[in-house]
Design an enzyme around this catalytic site. Structure first.
Site, mmCIF file in Angstrom:
data_model
loop_
_atom_site.group_PDB
_atom_site.id
_atom_site.type_symbol
_atom_site.label_atom_id
_atom_site.label_comp_id
_atom_site.label_asym_id
_atom_site.label_seq_id
_atom_site.Cartn_x
_atom_site.Cartn_y
_atom_site.Cartn_z
ATOM 1 N N SER A 169 17.740 -2.726 41.150
ATOM 2 C CA SER A 169 16.300 -2.472 41.125
ATOM 3 C C SER A 169 15.570 -3.794 41.242
ATOM 4 O O SER A 169 16.112 -4.845 40.872
ATOM 5 C CB SER A 169 15.905 -1.785 39.812
ATOM 6 O OG SER A 169 14.489 -1.677 39.704
ATOM 7 N N TYR A 180 15.482 -0.749 30.381
ATOM 8 C CA TYR A 180 15.870 -0.327 31.733
ATOM 9 C C TYR A 180 16.058 -1.550 32.630
ATOM 10 O O TYR A 180 17.064 -1.669 33.342
ATOM 11 C CB TYR A 180 14.812 0.614 32.323
ATOM 12 C CG TYR A 180 15.048 0.947 33.777
ATOM 13 C CD1 TYR A 180 15.961 1.932 34.136
ATOM 14 C CD2 TYR A 180 14.392 0.253 34.800
ATOM 15 C CE1 TYR A 180 16.199 2.220 35.486
ATOM 16 C CE2 TYR A 180 14.616 0.535 36.139
ATOM 17 C CZ TYR A 180 15.523 1.522 36.478
ATOM 18 O OH TYR A 180 15.763 1.805 37.800
#
Ligand SMILES: NC(=O)c1ccc[n+]([C@@H]2O[C@H](COP(=O)([O-])OP(=O)(O)OC[C@H]3O[C@@H](n4cnc5c(N)ncnc54)[C@H](OP(=O)(O)O)[C@@H]3O)[C@@H](O)[C@H]2O)c1
Length: 232
Positions: free
Chosen positions: A139, A151
């Site tokens: 990501s 995250y």
């Protein structure tokens, strides 16, 4: 048409499903992994029984994901590429200022980090045999810090994992690609993210196929793709 076989985790929707569709259009046969076979069944039917195998597996459970890999090998007889893409999102505050309760953080780390690691471990022996290709979904949040985001930390771990696997793969012929999407319009997004510029899942799928379609001598290490106008 190529007979190559691609295993996709997190294939029931979003980036994984879009990539499976692109891959079949490019001539791959695909194994489709999600926690519930029912959630990948419709996509397998859409792609065609001869082309797609729906598989129920939890990437964070070794017997489950290694069993899915065995099922792909039993069905198709080979494994040429793997898209380790399954992941979840979760809002967290390290100061306890809202977000998920700490007991739930385990699921985030187990899915995004342990799950990616187990997927790699379960598939790399077969990829070494085929001179294959491992693609992992990181990501942009695994490249730049995100305030109070566990995250983001899981995706930094995936970035490190991809680099470490690539080093271990030297001499095996296996290629390792880290795809780092920016905000992409899937079910993982928060309401706040939905108001920002977004990619479509198919935009990321095209990036994955770009890496997969290179000749065996070309190892695309990393692809970061962000929606135009996304703030870092
Ligand atoms: N969307 C974004 O903005 C964005 C940006 C950067 C990176 N990513 C990453 O892209 C990947 C795909 O996410 P997405 O955006 O496409 O989200 P999504 O639409 O929510 O898809 C997530 C997929 O992962 C599967 N999954 C979740 N936990 C699993 C487990 N333990 N075992 C097996 N499968 C599991 C889900 O299937 P079931 O629920 O049916 O099991 C689903 O197919 C994730 O790694 C995510 O972190 C997304």
């Amino acid at each position: 048409m190529t007979e190559r076989v691609l295993l996709v985790t997190g294939a029931s929707r979003g980036i994984g499903a879009a990539t499976a569709r692109r891959a079949v259009a490019a001539g791959f046969r695909v194994g489709l992994v999600a926690r519930n076979a029912g959630s990948v069944g419709p996509l397998a039917a859409e792609l065609g029984e001869g082309q797609a195998l729906p598989l129920a597996a939890d990437v964070a459970d070794w017997p489950s994901i290694s069993g899915a890999v065995e099922a792909v090998l039993a069905r198709f007889g080979r494994l040429d590429a793997v898209f380790a893409n399954a992941g979840i999102g979760m809002g967290v505050s390290f100061f306890g200022d809202g977000g998920a309760e700490p007991e739930r953080w385990r699921e985030l780390v187990l899915t995004n980090v342990y799950g990616a690691a187990l997927t790699a471990r379960a598939t790399l022996p077969a990829l070494a045999a085929s001179g294959g290709h491992l693609v992992l979904t990181g990501s942009v949040a695994g490249r730049y810090p995100r305030k109070g985001s566990l995250y983001s930390a899981t995706k930094w771990a995936v970035s490190g994992m991809a680099a470490g696997i690539r080093e271990e793969a030297v001499g095996t012929g296996v290629r390792v690609t880290l795809v780092q999407p920016g905000i992409t319009d899937t079910g993982i997004l928060t309401e706040e993210q939905r108001r920002k510029p977004k990619l479509e899942a198919d935009d990321v799928a095209r990036a994955v196929l770009y890496a997969l379609e290179q000749p065996p001598t070309v190892d695309v290490n990393e692809i970061m793709v962000r929606p135009t106008g996304q703030v870092l």
